[in-house]
Motif scaffolding. Structure first.
Motif, PDB file in Angstrom:
ATOM      1  N   ASP A 104       0.835  -1.195   0.000  1.00  0.00           N
ATOM      2  CA  ASP A 104       0.000   0.000   0.000  1.00  0.00           C
ATOM      3  C   ASP A 104       0.880   1.259   0.000  1.00  0.00           C
ATOM      4  OD1 ASP A 104       0.982   0.212   2.527  1.00  0.00           O
ATOM      5  OD2 ASP A 104      -0.969   0.146   3.546  1.00  0.00           O
ATOM      6  N   ASP A 105       0.240   2.398   0.283  1.00  0.00           N
ATOM      7  CA  ASP A 105       0.977   3.659   0.200  1.00  0.00           C
ATOM      8  C   ASP A 105       2.101   3.757   1.216  1.00  0.00           C
ATOM      9  OD1 ASP A 105      -1.000   3.612   2.126  1.00  0.00           O
ATOM     10  OD2 ASP A 105      -1.146   5.793   2.207  1.00  0.00           O
ATOM     11  N   GLY A 121     -14.279   4.927   8.311  1.00  0.00           N
ATOM     12  CA  GLY A 121     -13.250   5.612   9.082  1.00  0.00           C
ATOM     13  C   GLY A 121     -13.532   5.683  10.568  1.00  0.00           C
ATOM     14  N   ARG A 125      -5.884   3.035  11.651  1.00  0.00           N
ATOM     15  CA  ARG A 125      -4.985   2.827  10.514  1.00  0.00           C
ATOM     16  C   ARG A 125      -3.751   2.027  10.902  1.00  0.00           C
ATOM     17  NH1 ARG A 125      -5.200   6.077   5.635  1.00  0.00           N
ATOM     18  NH2 ARG A 125      -3.154   5.900   4.661  1.00  0.00           N
ATOM     19  N   THR A 154     -10.577  -1.312   6.943  1.00  0.00           N
ATOM     20  CA  THR A 154      -9.620  -0.205   6.892  1.00  0.00           C
ATOM     21  C   THR A 154      -8.780  -0.301   5.619  1.00  0.00           C
ATOM     22  OG1 THR A 154      -9.466  -0.614   9.255  1.00  0.00           O
ATOM     23  CG2 THR A 154      -8.033   1.073   8.354  1.00  0.00           C
ATOM     24  N   ARG A 202     -10.678   0.898   2.753  1.00  0.00           N
ATOM     25  CA  ARG A 202     -10.769   2.362   2.741  1.00  0.00           C
ATOM     26  C   ARG A 202      -9.478   2.973   2.196  1.00  0.00           C
ATOM     27  NH1 ARG A 202      -9.359   6.042   6.861  1.00  0.00           N
ATOM     28  NH2 ARG A 202      -9.272   4.303   8.296  1.00  0.00           N
ATOM     29  N   ILE A 203      -8.322   2.449   2.658  1.00  0.00           N
ATOM     30  CA  ILE A 203      -7.044   2.960   2.162  1.00  0.00           C
ATOM     31  C   ILE A 203      -6.964   2.758   0.648  1.00  0.00           C
ATOM     32  CG2 ILE A 203      -4.535   2.664   2.266  1.00  0.00           C
ATOM     33  CD1 ILE A 203      -4.945   1.678   5.187  1.00  0.00           C
ATOM     34  N   GLN A 255      -9.336   2.492  -1.470  1.00  0.00           N
ATOM     35  CA  GLN A 255     -10.282   3.295  -2.225  1.00  0.00           C
ATOM     36  C   GLN A 255      -9.687   4.650  -2.616  1.00  0.00           C
ATOM     37  OE1 GLN A 255     -12.365   5.877  -0.431  1.00  0.00           O
ATOM     38  NE2 GLN A 255     -14.131   6.048  -1.794  1.00  0.00           N
ATOM     39  N   ASP A 256      -8.774   5.171  -1.754  1.00  0.00           N
ATOM     40  CA  ASP A 256      -8.142   6.464  -2.053  1.00  0.00           C
ATOM     41  C   ASP A 256      -7.299   6.407  -3.324  1.00  0.00           C
ATOM     42  OD1 ASP A 256      -9.251   7.446   0.201  1.00  0.00           O
ATOM     43  OD2 ASP A 256      -7.459   7.232   1.461  1.00  0.00           O
ATOM     44  N   PHE A 257      -6.788   5.206  -3.628  1.00  0.00           N
ATOM     45  CA  PHE A 257      -5.824   5.118  -4.729  1.00  0.00           C
ATOM     46  C   PHE A 257      -6.369   4.397  -5.943  1.00  0.00           C
ATOM     47  CE2 PHE A 257      -3.521   5.212  -0.685  1.00  0.00           C
ATOM     48  CZ  PHE A 257      -2.881   6.419  -0.833  1.00  0.00           C
ATOM     49  N   SER A 284      -6.106   6.297  -9.153  1.00  0.00           N
ATOM     50  CA  SER A 284      -4.773   6.638  -9.627  1.00  0.00           C
ATOM     51  C   SER A 284      -4.042   5.387 -10.128  1.00  0.00           C
ATOM     52  CB  SER A 284      -3.971   7.339  -8.535  1.00  0.00           C
ATOM     53  OG  SER A 284      -3.977   6.554  -7.370  1.00  0.00           O
TER      54      SER A 284
END
Lengths: 316, 301
Positions: free
Chosen positions: B75-76, B242, B247, B254, B257-258, B260-262, B265
């Motif tokens: 992940d990020d 959230g 996190r 969780t 959700r993380i 989904q942000d990316f 992109s």
């Protein structure tokens, strides 16, 4: 002189309903002697079971014992706590399919009952449970079996063992054979009778089967609409019924012989009145062929301790 | 054991591929969650071991800076997704099972009391259940979660997050248990063995717990299984929104959700793998629960 074990004095059980207060048992007085088997007969809704439940303290709200006294060995039973009642009086229920907990072994249930009332160790209670099973003719090795492993008749015998396990002085048997095959009815009744006679235990046998009654009981009480209609020695009541209702009951009992073959069975006209619509006077008067004016206006008293009927009063 | 192998229940099980597969998936997932720290190559809950340079590594590809490769990518934060999913599964299952346990104990007790005692207590409990039924359980859970977090001092919030999560899901799912148990209790209490138990002078609690409870537990098992799937999804939903697992100790929700942000992109794997795991888990538990219900319900046989 026979000793009195249980005495009901003016017992009244009422139910509070939307349509007012119903009397399920109305001014009932009777006695049970030591070692005696008293049969209570009557139609459905006559108050037989309610009488039994009242004695043993199992009447649920909205019903309650609203009047009268229950004397047991010269003491007021109705003021005793439940546990004491459970020790002195026990009960054989109608349906052996539901009167044993299906998920617990019969031994477990016997032991629980014994431990609840007697000062014995677990091992002693278990021994007693096995003895009890042996007495009702069930292999004591089956103490760890579950109720579903027994037949209906066997289960009812287990229930009898359960009822007698704490050596009660009175057993109330509420239609103990209704749910059984005719072929095992006699067997179960004989067993109950034999065991109670051996111990000198009194029995109140509730049934609507006149045949069962004749075979088993010493005395008979006939109930109608919550009231006592007639009471007396079995032989007396059956051979010489005084109350027209008892006479009707006797006449409507089927007999299997050549004479009655093909003939129609007698029936008492009408049906028992609803408890919220009792006629004035004698509750039986609308169905009674011999009813007269007095029967329709005032309630007959118990005459010479035998029957509650104006005809008897008139005769004497 | 011998008796179990010969039972109708076991026979029905061996005849149903669906039941066997779903149970297999559930068992595998439970085992990998329990033994996550032995299976997982890294510890995703240990921030010190993470290398930010490893962030956004696609699955099965070497990272362009460090040259490391991860089965399901990262992940990020550079967290190994495979490890994160295993540990996330553990959080999800733990929360789910504990929440169902809580809901079950609460629901069964309240149902027993309502059914056996009756009267105003019955009315009170069942009206409470009715009121709760009118809200989606996730809303109830969020409400309880919010109130509980508000009452906790800030320094405890992270620490207690999982406990609060269990409480809020558990308290939002008791209704089904209570309703079912109340119904069966009302049937059982009319039976004569209950009268016999009263006769020997047992008190209400002894009768309820020793005599009636075992006789009403059958359906409870089925509801528990189905509720487990609901609870796992509820946990994922809360975490996705959230308000659930933090996190630093991500649950499946969780992670989703993380991810989904990316998603837009191009880093699709961060969302996809946790979501697939959740899907497989919830589906298998649900299928197994349905099969249990069909098999144990004599009326459907």
């Amino acid at each position: 002189m026979t000793e009195t074990l249980l005495e009901l004095k003016g017992l009244e059980v009422t139910f509070k309903t939307r349509r007012g207060v119903l009397k399920a048992v109305d001014d009932l007085s009777l006695t049970v002697n030591k070692g005696e088997i008293l049969g209570i007969v009557g139609e459905s809704g006559a108050g037989k079971s309610m009488t039994g439940a009242a004695i043993i303290g199992l009447i649920d709200p909205p019903g309650r014992v609203s009047k009268g006294e229950i004397w047991f060995e010269q003491e007021r039973m109705d003021e005793h706590p439940q546990q004491l009642r459970g020790k002195q009086i026990s009960m054989v229920f109608q349906d052996p399919l539901t009167s044993l907990n299906p998920l617990r072994t019969v031994g477990d249930q016997l032991v629980e009952t014994i431990l609840a009332h007697m000062y014995v160790t677990k091992a002693q209670a278990r021994q007693r449970a096995q003895d009890g099973l042996a007495e009702v003719g069930i292999d004591p090795d089956r103490i760890n079996a579950y109720p579903h492993a027994f037949s209906g008749g066997m289960r009812q015998r287990v229930v009898i063992a359960l009822a007698l396990a704490t050596e009660p002085k009175l057993v109330i048997a509420d239609e103990p054979t209704t749910a059984l095959d005719v072929s095992v009815q006699a067997q179960v009744l004989d067993l109950l009778k034999k065991l109670c006679r051996e111990r000198g235990t009194s029995v109140i046998l509730i049934t609507h089967d006149m045949g069962v009654m004749a075979q088993t009981s010493d005395r008979i009480a006939v109930m109608y609409a919550g009231r006592l209609a007639e009471i007396g020695d079995t032989r007396e009541v059956l051979s010489n019924p005084q109350h027209p209702y008892t006479q009707g009951l006797m006449a409507s009992t089927p007999s299997v012989d050549a004479k009655s073959f093909g003939s129609e069975l007698f029936q008492i006209p009408g049906a028992m009145p609803k408890l919220d619509a009792l006629p004035p006077g004698c509750a039986f008067n609308p169905r009674c062929s011999q009813a007269h004016e007095r029967c329709r206006t005032s309630r007959p008293p118990m005459v010479s301790g035998r029957a509650a009927c104006w005809l008897m009063e008139d005769a004497s | 054991m011998q008796r179990f192998l010969q039972s109708d229940f076991f026979y029905a099980f061996t005849r149903s591929p669906l039941a066997m597969v779903s149970l297999l998936v559930v068992v595998l997932m439970v085992l990998s969650a329990v033994f996550a720290n032995f299976i997982a190559p890294t510890n995703p809950f240990d921030p010190a071991s993470l290398n930010l340079m490893n962030g956004f590594t696609p699955p099965m590809e070497a990272n362009m800076f460090t040259g490391e490769s991860f089965l399901l990518g990262t992940d990020d934060q550079g967290r190994d997704l495979f490890s994160a999913i295993l540990f996330g599964l553990r959080v999800s299952l733990f929360v789910g099972i504990m929440a169902v346990g809580l809901a079950m104990v609460l629901g069964v007790l309240l149902g027993l009391i309502a059914g056996y005692v009756g009267g105003w207590l019955d009315t009170l409990i069942m009206r409470l259940a009715d009121i709760q039924m009118t809200f989606p359980s996730i809303l109830i859970a969020m409400l309880i979660f919010g109130v509980a977090r508000g009452l906790l001092p800030p320094e405890l919030r992270e620490e207690m997050a999982i406990t609060v999560l269990i409480l809020s899901i558990g308290l939002s799912e008791w209704v089904n248990f209570a309703r079912t148990v109340r119904g069966s209790t009302m049937v059982e209490k009319e039976k004569e063995y209950v009268a016999a138990a009263r006769l020997i002078g047992l008190n209400r609690w002894q009768i309820m717990l020793r005599h009636i409870l075992p006789n009403v537990l059958g359906p409870v098992l089925v509801i528990a299984t189905i509720t487990l799937a609901l609870a796992i999804i509820a946990e994922a939903t809360l975490s996705f929104l959230g308000v659930g697992a933090p996190r630093t100790e991500p649950s499946l929700g969780t992670l989703i959700r993380i991810g989904q942000d990316f998603l837009f992109s191009g880093e699709w794997w961060i969302l996809l793998f946790p979501a697939l795991t959740l899907l497989a888990l919830a589906l298998s538990v649900n299928l197994f629960g349905d099969w249990l219900r069909d098999t144990l319900n004599p009326r459907l046989r």
